[in-house]
Write a protein that holds these residues in place. Structure first.
Motif, PDB file in Angstrom:
ATOM      1  N   ARG A  89       0.834  -1.218   0.000  1.00  0.00           N
ATOM      2  CA  ARG A  89       0.000   0.000   0.000  1.00  0.00           C
ATOM      3  C   ARG A  89       0.862   1.258   0.000  1.00  0.00           C
ATOM      4  O   ARG A  89       0.529   2.252  -0.660  1.00  0.00           O
ATOM      5  CB  ARG A  89      -0.942  -0.015   1.206  1.00  0.00           C
ATOM      6  CG  ARG A  89      -2.078  -1.019   1.081  1.00  0.00           C
ATOM      7  CD  ARG A  89      -3.134  -0.797   2.157  1.00  0.00           C
ATOM      8  NE  ARG A  89      -2.618  -1.109   3.478  1.00  0.00           N
ATOM      9  CZ  ARG A  89      -2.699  -2.312   4.044  1.00  0.00           C
ATOM     10  NH1 ARG A  89      -3.267  -3.315   3.378  1.00  0.00           N
ATOM     11  NH2 ARG A  89      -2.239  -2.513   5.258  1.00  0.00           N
ATOM     12  N   ILE A  90       1.963   1.215   0.716  1.00  0.00           N
ATOM     13  CA  ILE A  90       2.871   2.367   0.704  1.00  0.00           C
ATOM     14  C   ILE A  90       3.421   2.594  -0.694  1.00  0.00           C
ATOM     15  O   ILE A  90       3.447   3.718  -1.201  1.00  0.00           O
ATOM     16  CB  ILE A  90       4.015   2.155   1.712  1.00  0.00           C
ATOM     17  CG1 ILE A  90       3.476   2.187   3.145  1.00  0.00           C
ATOM     18  CG2 ILE A  90       5.102   3.217   1.530  1.00  0.00           C
ATOM     19  CD1 ILE A  90       4.509   1.829   4.189  1.00  0.00           C
ATOM     20  N   ALA A  91       3.852   1.506  -1.347  1.00  0.00           N
ATOM     21  CA  ALA A  91       4.400   1.623  -2.691  1.00  0.00           C
ATOM     22  C   ALA A  91       3.361   2.125  -3.679  1.00  0.00           C
ATOM     23  O   ALA A  91       3.687   2.830  -4.644  1.00  0.00           O
ATOM     24  CB  ALA A  91       4.943   0.271  -3.153  1.00  0.00           C
ATOM     25  N   ALA A  92       2.092   1.772  -3.450  1.00  0.00           N
ATOM     26  CA  ALA A  92       1.030   2.167  -4.371  1.00  0.00           C
ATOM     27  C   ALA A  92       0.597   3.610  -4.193  1.00  0.00           C
ATOM     28  O   ALA A  92       0.169   4.271  -5.150  1.00  0.00           O
ATOM     29  CB  ALA A  92      -0.170   1.242  -4.204  1.00  0.00           C
ATOM     30  N   THR A  93       0.703   4.128  -2.985  1.00  0.00           N
ATOM     31  CA  THR A  93       0.137   5.443  -2.702  1.00  0.00           C
ATOM     32  C   THR A  93       1.179   6.560  -2.590  1.00  0.00           C
ATOM     33  O   THR A  93       0.832   7.737  -2.717  1.00  0.00           O
ATOM     34  CB  THR A  93      -0.689   5.399  -1.405  1.00  0.00           C
ATOM     35  OG1 THR A  93       0.149   4.954  -0.320  1.00  0.00           O
ATOM     36  CG2 THR A  93      -1.852   4.429  -1.551  1.00  0.00           C
ATOM     37  N   MET A  94       2.422   6.220  -2.356  1.00  0.00           N
ATOM     38  CA  MET A  94       3.443   7.265  -2.220  1.00  0.00           C
ATOM     39  C   MET A  94       3.725   7.888  -3.586  1.00  0.00           C
ATOM     40  O   MET A  94       4.008   7.188  -4.548  1.00  0.00           O
ATOM     41  CB  MET A  94       4.730   6.697  -1.622  1.00  0.00           C
ATOM     42  CG  MET A  94       5.831   7.747  -1.448  1.00  0.00           C
ATOM     43  SD  MET A  94       7.359   7.070  -0.728  1.00  0.00           S
ATOM     44  CE  MET A  94       6.824   6.743   0.955  1.00  0.00           C
ATOM     45  N   SER A  95       3.679   9.188  -3.669  1.00  0.00           N
ATOM     46  CA  SER A  95       3.931   9.864  -4.936  1.00  0.00           C
ATOM     47  C   SER A  95       5.421   9.859  -5.247  1.00  0.00           C
ATOM     48  O   SER A  95       6.260   9.784  -4.337  1.00  0.00           O
ATOM     49  CB  SER A  95       3.433  11.311  -4.874  1.00  0.00           C
ATOM     50  OG  SER A  95       4.279  12.089  -4.039  1.00  0.00           O
ATOM     51  N   PRO A  96       5.783   9.925  -6.527  1.00  0.00           N
ATOM     52  CA  PRO A  96       7.207   9.993  -6.879  1.00  0.00           C
ATOM     53  C   PRO A  96       7.927  11.153  -6.210  1.00  0.00           C
ATOM     54  O   PRO A  96       9.071  11.013  -5.784  1.00  0.00           O
ATOM     55  CB  PRO A  96       7.183  10.151  -8.402  1.00  0.00           C
ATOM     56  CG  PRO A  96       5.893   9.542  -8.828  1.00  0.00           C
ATOM     57  CD  PRO A  96       4.925   9.861  -7.727  1.00  0.00           C
ATOM     58  N   GLN A  97       7.240  12.287  -6.101  1.00  0.00           N
ATOM     59  CA  GLN A  97       7.874  13.458  -5.496  1.00  0.00           C
ATOM     60  C   GLN A  97       8.199  13.218  -4.024  1.00  0.00           C
ATOM     61  O   GLN A  97       9.292  13.549  -3.550  1.00  0.00           O
ATOM     62  CB  GLN A  97       6.964  14.682  -5.647  1.00  0.00           C
ATOM     63  CG  GLN A  97       6.785  15.157  -7.076  1.00  0.00           C
ATOM     64  CD  GLN A  97       5.834  14.288  -7.873  1.00  0.00           C
ATOM     65  OE1 GLN A  97       5.057  13.509  -7.298  1.00  0.00           O
ATOM     66  NE2 GLN A  97       5.878  14.405  -9.199  1.00  0.00           N
ATOM     67  N   VAL A  98       7.244  12.618  -3.293  1.00  0.00           N
ATOM     68  CA  VAL A  98       7.482  12.339  -1.873  1.00  0.00           C
ATOM     69  C   VAL A  98       8.595  11.314  -1.716  1.00  0.00           C
ATOM     70  O   VAL A  98       9.467  11.451  -0.850  1.00  0.00           O
ATOM     71  CB  VAL A  98       6.187  11.847  -1.202  1.00  0.00           C
ATOM     72  CG1 VAL A  98       6.476  11.322   0.206  1.00  0.00           C
ATOM     73  CG2 VAL A  98       5.166  12.966  -1.131  1.00  0.00           C
ATOM     74  N   PHE A  99       8.575  10.281  -2.552  1.00  0.00           N
ATOM     75  CA  PHE A  99       9.626   9.265  -2.469  1.00  0.00           C
ATOM     76  C   PHE A  99      10.999   9.887  -2.687  1.00  0.00           C
ATOM     77  O   PHE A  99      11.947   9.621  -1.932  1.00  0.00           O
ATOM     78  CB  PHE A  99       9.377   8.168  -3.499  1.00  0.00           C
ATOM     79  CG  PHE A  99      10.524   7.193  -3.624  1.00  0.00           C
ATOM     80  CD1 PHE A  99      10.746   6.239  -2.652  1.00  0.00           C
ATOM     81  CD2 PHE A  99      11.389   7.262  -4.698  1.00  0.00           C
ATOM     82  CE1 PHE A  99      11.805   5.357  -2.748  1.00  0.00           C
ATOM     83  CE2 PHE A  99      12.459   6.375  -4.815  1.00  0.00           C
ATOM     84  CZ  PHE A  99      12.669   5.421  -3.831  1.00  0.00           C
ATOM     85  N   LEU A 100      11.118  10.726  -3.720  1.00  0.00           N
ATOM     86  CA  LEU A 100      12.414  11.317  -4.023  1.00  0.00           C
ATOM     87  C   LEU A 100      12.886  12.231  -2.910  1.00  0.00           C
ATOM     88  O   LEU A 100      14.068  12.250  -2.561  1.00  0.00           O
ATOM     89  CB  LEU A 100      12.321  12.095  -5.342  1.00  0.00           C
ATOM     90  CG  LEU A 100      12.216  11.232  -6.609  1.00  0.00           C
ATOM     91  CD1 LEU A 100      11.862  12.093  -7.807  1.00  0.00           C
ATOM     92  CD2 LEU A 100      13.512  10.485  -6.855  1.00  0.00           C
TER      93      LEU A 100
END
Length: 412
Positions: free
Chosen positions: A204-215
């Motif tokens: 669920r984290i991988a599905a919902t985290m936006s690319p911007q937040v991850f980076l």
């Protein structure tokens, strides 16, 4: 693509105020400090070695040779072989998920009893120069295709674990769709082939985290002093707590076992516990662009199960496989990969006859038990071994030689 966070790009373009630039500088300094502390901590023990030097065969001790037979800047195909001729070849696809391939040492050792084994041994992204370019999920699939061709797919048994199940299935499908020889056997263990089914916390984290937040929250540049300086990575010091949160009981068990005095559980057991804890904690950095690709393709857009994954303009079609023997394995208590996610491969491989496919759910088995520890030794590997060796048994009972394998011969 530039993988700096948006606010870092604005700094680079001199388009943000001085206070923002100061905040970014502090962030980079903190990242670099944490990075170096973690590297120093795991560097005390050094990279764990496979340590597979011999097997017992026919009452004799037979040496095992370890060598790299193919490599790319990001991964080596490391093979463990003996002088015993006529043995099948098995390729173990280790996941690019933070751990070193040595985490699968026990699985390699088990399979060496019957076959020569090659494993995908991932490089730490900190050691890959920026000049080597990026590494994406599509690159992963094409790399596995090349490795499979190198080993000869018609006589090859491929076992893919966790994250590696998706690219391994895609590579096998692409070989079949291209009219090339298919894999003899494909085993998929505990991987998110269809992550829509019973998603776990990490899914669920991988599905919902936006690319911007991850980076912004999870990546940074490799500091100076390493071959990969400047490469944007998802570093080991941020991966380890994430993995531990997905299965905290395992992390606690490993640490307690490693800290136990020898008299508490026996010297050999303590040594095994310490080796397991060292292997688990020996994290590698991963290219940020690869993680972003995986989050999008596997967890957010579910391209493979929906038939919308295209690599180099060609659709990935598991339904093109006609002769490969398919086994999927899941753990009943797996909190990393949800129930049904791996077994979903059977629906995708619709052209395989029922006699060529089987699925197994291992009772009371967690994610790591699918490839290590007592669950692997006593519950997972015995039926897996039986499935892998079935072609040789069938050939022997029919009185014919398996043409996909070298002719049996005595040891040199």
């Amino acid at each position: 693509m530039n993988f700096k966070p948006d606010f870092q790009r604005r700094v680079a373009d001199a388009a943000c105020p001085p206070l923002a630039a100061l905040a970014i500088g502090a962030h980079r300094a903190t990242f670099a400090q944490a990075y170096r502390l973690f590297q120093a901590a795991i560097g005390v023990l050094g990279p764990p070695a496979f340590g597979l030097t011999a097997i017992e065969h026919g009452g004799e001790v037979v040496p095992v040779e370890e060598r790299v037979v193919s490599e790319t800047p990001f991964c080596s195909l490391r093979c463990f072989s003996t002088r015993i001729r006529g043995r099948p070849m098995r390729m173990l696809c280790a996941p690019l998920a933070g751990h070193r391939a040595v985490l699968l040492r026990e699985a390699i050792a088990s399979m060496l009893a019957d076959a020569d084994v090659c494993v995908t041994d991932w490089m730490d992204a900190r050691d890959v120069p920026a000049a080597a370019g990026q590494f994406r999920l599509d690159d992963y699939v094409r790399m596995l295709e090349d490795f499979m061709r190198r080993l000869g797919p018609a006589g090859l048994d491929v076992v893919a674990v966790c994250q590696a199940t998706v690219p391994a299935l895609a590579a096998a499908a692409r070989l079949a769709a291209a009219g090339e020889p298919e894999l003899r056997t494909l085993v998929l263990i505990g991987g998110p082939v269809d992550a829509r089914l019973h998603p776990t916390m990490l899914g669920r984290i991988a599905a919902t985290m936006s690319p911007q937040v991850f980076l912004q929250a999870c990546t940074g540049p490799v500091p100076p002093g390493y071959p990969g300086a400047g490469r944007i990575v998802y570093p080991g010091f941020l991966q380890l707590p994430t993995l531990a949160s997905g299965q905290p009981d395992r992390m606690l068990s490993l640490m307690l076992g490693a800290l136990a005095p020898p008299w508490a559980q026996g010297g050999a057991a303590v040594a095994e516990s310490r080796a397991a804890a060292t292997d688990f904690a020996a994290m590698i950095d991963m290219p940020a662009e690869f993680i972003l690709d995986t989050m999008r393709t596997v967890f957010r857009e579910h391209l493979l199960p929906q038939g919308r994954w295209y690599i180099q303009g060609e659709q990935v079609r598991p339904g093109a496989m006609r002769t490969t023997r398919l086994l999927t394995v899941e753990g009943e208590r797996d909190t990393i990969t949800g129930a049904g996610q791996t077994h979903a491969a059977h629906k995708l491989c619709s052209a395989l006859p029922d006699a060529c496919r089987i699925q197994a759910t291992i009772p009371a088995c967690d994610h790591y038990g699918l490839f290590s520890g007592p669950p692997w030794r006593h519950t997972v590997f015995p039926p897996l071994r039986h499935w892998l060796n079935a072609p040789a048994r069938a050939a022997a009972s029919a009185g014919v030689v398996d043409a996909s394998q070298p002719q049996p011969a005595s040891m040199n």
